[in-house]
Design a protein around this motif. Structure first.
Motif, short mmCIF file in Angstrom:
data_model
loop_
_atom_site.label_atom_id
_atom_site.label_comp_id
_atom_site.label_asym_id
_atom_site.label_seq_id
_atom_site.Cartn_x
_atom_site.Cartn_y
_atom_site.Cartn_z
N ASP A 128 0.82 -1.21 0.00
CA ASP A 128 0.00 0.00 0.00
C ASP A 128 0.85 1.25 0.00
N GLY A 129 0.19 2.38 -0.23
CA GLY A 129 0.87 3.67 -0.24
C GLY A 129 1.78 3.82 -1.44
N VAL A 130 2.89 4.50 -1.21
CA VAL A 130 3.87 4.76 -2.27
C VAL A 130 4.92 3.65 -2.23
N LEU A 131 5.04 2.95 -3.33
CA LEU A 131 6.05 1.89 -3.44
C LEU A 131 7.15 2.41 -4.35
N ASN A 132 8.23 2.88 -3.73
CA ASN A 132 9.33 3.43 -4.50
C ASN A 132 10.64 2.76 -4.12
N ILE A 133 11.72 3.23 -4.69
CA ILE A 133 13.01 2.59 -4.49
C ILE A 133 13.41 2.56 -3.01
N ALA A 134 12.91 3.49 -2.22
CA ALA A 134 13.23 3.50 -0.79
C ALA A 134 12.68 2.27 -0.07
N ARG A 135 11.68 1.63 -0.65
CA ARG A 135 11.08 0.45 -0.02
C ARG A 135 11.55 -0.87 -0.62
N VAL A 136 12.38 -0.80 -1.64
CA VAL A 136 12.80 -2.02 -2.34
C VAL A 136 13.56 -2.97 -1.43
N GLU A 137 14.48 -2.47 -0.64
CA GLU A 137 15.28 -3.36 0.21
C GLU A 137 14.41 -4.15 1.18
N ALA A 138 13.47 -3.47 1.83
CA ALA A 138 12.58 -4.14 2.78
C ALA A 138 11.68 -5.15 2.07
N LEU A 139 11.16 -4.76 0.91
CA LEU A 139 10.31 -5.68 0.14
C LEU A 139 11.11 -6.89 -0.32
N HIS A 140 12.33 -6.67 -0.75
CA HIS A 140 13.18 -7.76 -1.20
C HIS A 140 13.40 -8.77 -0.07
N ALA A 141 13.67 -8.28 1.11
CA ALA A 141 13.87 -9.17 2.26
C ALA A 141 12.59 -9.97 2.54
N GLU A 142 11.45 -9.31 2.46
CA GLU A 142 10.17 -10.00 2.69
C GLU A 142 9.92 -11.05 1.60
N PHE A 143 10.24 -10.72 0.36
CA PHE A 143 10.02 -11.65 -0.74
C PHE A 143 10.95 -12.85 -0.64
N GLU A 144 12.17 -12.66 -0.16
CA GLU A 144 13.09 -13.79 0.00
C GLU A 144 12.51 -14.83 0.97
N VAL A 145 11.87 -14.37 2.01
CA VAL A 145 11.24 -15.28 2.98
C VAL A 145 10.10 -16.03 2.30
N LEU A 146 9.31 -15.32 1.49
CA LEU A 146 8.18 -15.93 0.80
C LEU A 146 8.63 -17.05 -0.14
N GLU A 147 9.77 -16.86 -0.78
CA GLU A 147 10.26 -17.85 -1.74
C GLU A 147 10.67 -19.16 -1.06
N LYS A 148 10.90 -19.12 0.23
CA LYS A 148 11.36 -20.31 0.96
C LYS A 148 10.21 -21.17 1.47
N LYS A 149 8.97 -20.66 1.35
CA LYS A 149 7.80 -21.40 1.82
C LYS A 149 6.94 -21.76 0.62
N PRO A 150 6.75 -23.04 0.35
CA PRO A 150 6.01 -23.45 -0.84
C PRO A 150 4.49 -23.35 -0.68
N GLU A 151 4.02 -22.17 -0.38
CA GLU A 151 2.58 -21.94 -0.26
C GLU A 151 2.16 -20.90 -1.29
N PRO A 152 0.94 -21.03 -1.83
CA PRO A 152 0.45 -20.02 -2.76
C PRO A 152 0.49 -18.63 -2.12
N LEU A 153 0.68 -17.63 -2.95
CA LEU A 153 0.80 -16.26 -2.48
C LEU A 153 -0.33 -15.41 -3.04
N ILE A 154 -0.94 -14.62 -2.17
CA ILE A 154 -1.97 -13.67 -2.58
C ILE A 154 -1.42 -12.28 -2.28
N ILE A 155 -1.47 -11.41 -3.29
CA ILE A 155 -0.97 -10.04 -3.13
C ILE A 155 -2.13 -9.07 -3.23
N ASN A 156 -2.25 -8.21 -2.23
CA ASN A 156 -3.27 -7.16 -2.24
C ASN A 156 -2.56 -5.83 -2.46
#
Length: 91
Positions: free
Chosen positions: A9-37
């Protein structure tokens, strides 16, 4: 099988990429379907869209399904402008 949901949500810009990348790395390690809102995204820049494309490709290669629970018009417009609608399963 259960699924995981992430809310963007909100503004998704380069300042948030590092935090999002860390969150996405965790998601890739769990073999469950992903829903993005992304229904409350007011602006998204190229760096975040590139990160999302990378996430979609990684999860696809792992046979993990990704679905959208909602996408704002601003998000759709940015993806369309960059020709990423198909990569991000928005069409």
């Amino acid at each position: 099988m259960s699924s995981r949901t992430i809310k963007l949500d909100g503004v998704l810009n380069i300042a948030r990429v590092e935090a999002l990348h860390a969150e996405f790395e965790v998601l890739e390690k769990k073999p469950e379907p992903l829903i993005i809102n992304a229904s409350n995204v007011s602006r998204v820049d190229t760096a975040v869209l590139q990160l999302l494309v990378s996430l979609f490709r990684s999860l696809f290669s792992l046979n993990i399904n990704v679905e959208w629970a909602g996408v704002s018009e601003e998000f759709k417009a940015a993806a369309k402008l960059l020709g990423l609608e198909s990569e991000l399963k928005l069409v």
